[in-house]
Design a protein around this motif. Structure first.
Motif, PDB file in Angstrom:
ATOM      1  N   LYS A  91     -46.765  54.347  15.425  1.00  0.00           N
ATOM      2  CA  LYS A  91     -47.826  55.084  14.729  1.00  0.00           C
ATOM      3  C   LYS A  91     -48.406  56.211  15.595  1.00  0.00           C
ATOM      4  CE  LYS A  91     -51.490  51.898  16.096  1.00  0.00           C
ATOM      5  NZ  LYS A  91     -52.451  50.903  15.669  1.00  0.00           N
ATOM      6  N   TYR A  92     -48.035  56.265  16.866  1.00  0.00           N
ATOM      7  CA  TYR A  92     -48.537  57.291  17.765  1.00  0.00           C
ATOM      8  C   TYR A  92     -47.642  58.526  17.745  1.00  0.00           C
ATOM      9  CZ  TYR A  92     -51.223  53.366  19.599  1.00  0.00           C
ATOM     10  OH  TYR A  92     -52.046  52.288  19.721  1.00  0.00           O
ATOM     11  N   ILE A  93     -48.235  59.663  18.040  1.00  0.00           N
ATOM     12  CA  ILE A  93     -47.481  60.910  18.135  1.00  0.00           C
ATOM     13  C   ILE A  93     -47.356  61.261  19.608  1.00  0.00           C
ATOM     14  CG2 ILE A  93     -47.507  63.370  17.582  1.00  0.00           C
ATOM     15  CD1 ILE A  93     -48.990  62.622  15.005  1.00  0.00           C
TER      16      ILE A  93
ATOM     17  N   VAL B  91     -47.701  72.476  33.320  1.00  0.00           N
ATOM     18  CA  VAL B  91     -46.348  72.272  33.827  1.00  0.00           C
ATOM     19  C   VAL B  91     -45.992  73.524  34.619  1.00  0.00           C
ATOM     20  CG1 VAL B  91     -43.912  71.945  33.281  1.00  0.00           C
ATOM     21  CG2 VAL B  91     -45.642  70.723  31.966  1.00  0.00           C
ATOM     22  N   GLU B  92     -45.745  73.327  35.912  1.00  0.00           N
ATOM     23  CA  GLU B  92     -45.411  74.450  36.802  1.00  0.00           C
ATOM     24  C   GLU B  92     -43.897  74.594  36.832  1.00  0.00           C
ATOM     25  OE1 GLU B  92     -43.806  76.018  40.406  1.00  0.00           O
ATOM     26  OE2 GLU B  92     -44.246  73.893  40.465  1.00  0.00           O
ATOM     27  N   ALA B  93     -43.449  75.814  36.521  1.00  0.00           N
ATOM     28  CA  ALA B  93     -42.015  76.109  36.539  1.00  0.00           C
ATOM     29  C   ALA B  93     -41.828  77.446  37.237  1.00  0.00           C
ATOM     30  CB  ALA B  93     -41.460  76.161  35.118  1.00  0.00           C
ATOM     31  N   MET B  94     -41.049  77.459  38.307  1.00  0.00           N
ATOM     32  CA  MET B  94     -40.755  78.677  39.062  1.00  0.00           C
ATOM     33  C   MET B  94     -42.032  79.436  39.444  1.00  0.00           C
ATOM     34  SD  MET B  94     -37.182  80.056  37.524  1.00  0.00           S
ATOM     35  CE  MET B  94     -37.517  80.162  35.797  1.00  0.00           C
ATOM     36  N   LYS B  95     -42.979  78.727  40.007  1.00  0.00           N
ATOM     37  CA  LYS B  95     -44.234  79.283  40.518  1.00  0.00           C
ATOM     38  C   LYS B  95     -45.152  79.807  39.409  1.00  0.00           C
ATOM     39  CE  LYS B  95     -42.979  79.004  44.926  1.00  0.00           C
ATOM     40  NZ  LYS B  95     -43.050  77.677  45.423  1.00  0.00           N
ATOM     41  N   LEU B  96     -44.832  79.512  38.144  1.00  0.00           N
ATOM     42  CA  LEU B  96     -45.692  79.879  37.030  1.00  0.00           C
ATOM     43  C   LEU B  96     -46.354  78.604  36.506  1.00  0.00           C
ATOM     44  CD1 LEU B  96     -43.397  82.337  35.052  1.00  0.00           C
ATOM     45  CD2 LEU B  96     -45.317  82.917  36.525  1.00  0.00           C
ATOM     46  N   PHE B  97     -47.677  78.635  36.346  1.00  0.00           N
ATOM     47  CA  PHE B  97     -48.420  77.480  35.867  1.00  0.00           C
ATOM     48  C   PHE B  97     -48.661  77.659  34.370  1.00  0.00           C
ATOM     49  CE2 PHE B  97     -48.962  77.508  40.359  1.00  0.00           C
ATOM     50  CZ  PHE B  97     -48.949  76.162  40.708  1.00  0.00           C
ATOM     51  N   ASN B  98     -48.017  76.823  33.572  1.00  0.00           N
ATOM     52  CA  ASN B  98     -48.067  76.934  32.116  1.00  0.00           C
ATOM     53  C   ASN B  98     -48.991  75.867  31.552  1.00  0.00           C
ATOM     54  OD1 ASN B  98     -45.653  78.874  31.740  1.00  0.00           O
ATOM     55  ND2 ASN B  98     -44.858  77.282  33.075  1.00  0.00           N
ATOM     56  N   GLU B  99     -50.066  76.289  30.878  1.00  0.00           N
ATOM     57  CA  GLU B  99     -50.976  75.341  30.253  1.00  0.00           C
ATOM     58  C   GLU B  99     -50.297  74.788  29.005  1.00  0.00           C
ATOM     59  OE1 GLU B  99     -54.607  77.502  29.546  1.00  0.00           O
ATOM     60  OE2 GLU B  99     -55.370  76.987  31.538  1.00  0.00           O
ATOM     61  N   ILE B 100     -50.262  73.468  28.897  1.00  0.00           N
ATOM     62  CA  ILE B 100     -49.646  72.816  27.741  1.00  0.00           C
ATOM     63  C   ILE B 100     -50.775  72.391  26.808  1.00  0.00           C
ATOM     64  CG2 ILE B 100     -48.115  70.968  26.957  1.00  0.00           C
ATOM     65  CD1 ILE B 100     -46.886  73.125  28.937  1.00  0.00           C
ATOM     66  N   GLU B 101     -50.685  72.850  25.565  1.00  0.00           N
ATOM     67  CA  GLU B 101     -51.717  72.555  24.579  1.00  0.00           C
ATOM     68  C   GLU B 101     -51.232  71.476  23.632  1.00  0.00           C
ATOM     69  OE1 GLU B 101     -52.524  76.295  22.687  1.00  0.00           O
ATOM     70  OE2 GLU B 101     -53.520  77.102  24.455  1.00  0.00           O
ATOM     71  N   SER B 102     -52.182  70.658  23.157  1.00  0.00           N
ATOM     72  CA  SER B 102     -51.866  69.635  22.166  1.00  0.00           C
ATOM     73  C   SER B 102     -51.586  70.319  20.831  1.00  0.00           C
ATOM     74  CB  SER B 102     -53.050  68.672  22.016  1.00  0.00           C
ATOM     75  OG  SER B 102     -52.769  67.733  20.995  1.00  0.00           O
ATOM     76  N   GLU B 103     -50.564  69.856  20.139  1.00  0.00           N
ATOM     77  CA  GLU B 103     -50.252  70.398  18.817  1.00  0.00           C
ATOM     78  C   GLU B 103     -50.925  69.576  17.729  1.00  0.00           C
ATOM     79  OE1 GLU B 103     -45.992  70.595  18.565  1.00  0.00           O
ATOM     80  OE2 GLU B 103     -45.865  72.060  20.182  1.00  0.00           O
ATOM     81  N   ILE B 104     -51.580  68.479  18.145  1.00  0.00           N
ATOM     82  CA  ILE B 104     -52.206  67.578  17.180  1.00  0.00           C
ATOM     83  C   ILE B 104     -53.600  67.196  17.661  1.00  0.00           C
ATOM     84  CG2 ILE B 104     -50.095  66.541  16.256  1.00  0.00           C
ATOM     85  CD1 ILE B 104     -50.783  64.242  18.393  1.00  0.00           C
ATOM     86  N   SER B 105     -54.399  66.660  16.735  1.00  0.00           N
ATOM     87  CA  SER B 105     -55.712  66.130  17.084  1.00  0.00           C
ATOM     88  C   SER B 105     -55.627  64.608  17.031  1.00  0.00           C
ATOM     89  CB  SER B 105     -56.763  66.627  16.092  1.00  0.00           C
ATOM     90  OG  SER B 105     -56.888  68.024  16.171  1.00  0.00           O
ATOM     91  N   GLY B 106     -56.370  63.952  17.915  1.00  0.00           N
ATOM     92  CA  GLY B 106     -56.371  62.491  17.940  1.00  0.00           C
ATOM     93  C   GLY B 106     -56.906  61.974  19.264  1.00  0.00           C
TER      94      GLY B 106
END
Length: 165
Positions: free
Chosen positions: A86-88, A125-140
């Protein structure tokens, strides 16, 4: 021809799935080589006037080798599987290093029990010295954090379990 990070990630995924051992693309101002064989895949990209950039990606064959052999499921195991169904899952959109906060002295973006909204930053998530903010695609509500801080993650690897109810 210049490639952005997304194109490079797509190329890495394509090469990993195709079973090809090596791909090299060379233009006058850009060179990229991707080599695979049951070892980790290393990508080397050079652009004149810029430092050498390397990223490591796990070969898909290694990921499957890490999974434990199938175990006969008993009734309690099925109940646990039904509960998690039941979890996403919030998954990593790229290969890199997972960080729960913006710096070691800052609080985690989200913890177990926190409510998240769609578009809210949940990790980096850091990839090749770039820091990428990961956003939630859902609420919960965050039920479980599946990766330890500062651990390498694969493309599409589950990071969080969220209860959407």
């Amino acid at each position: 021809m210049s490639m952005d990070i997304k194109q490079i990630q797509d190329l890495i995924k394509f090469v990993a799935k195709s079973g090809v051992n090596e791909v090299a693309i060379e233009e006058k101002d850009f060179k990229i080589t991707i080599k695979t064989n049951q070892e980790p895949t290393y990508v080397t990209a050079t652009v004149p006037g810029q430092p050498l950039v390397q990223a490591a990606a796990q070969a898909p064959a290694q990921v499957t080798a890490v999974n434990p052999p199938p175990v006969e499921q008993t009734a309690p195991a099925k109940t646990a599987a039904d509960e998690t169904a039941k979890y996403i899952t919030i998954k990593s959109p790229m290969i890199g290093t997972f960080y729960r906060s913006s710096s070691p002295d800052k609080a985690a973006f989200v913890n177990v029990g926190d409510e998240v909204k769609s578009g809210q930053v949940v990790c980096i998530v850091e990839a090749m010295k770039l820091f990428n903010e990961i956003e939630s695609e859902i609420s919960g509500k965050v039920v479980k954090v599946l990766v330890d801080n500062a651990q390498p993650v694969e493309y599409d690897q589950p990071l969080f379990l969220v209860d959407p109810s």
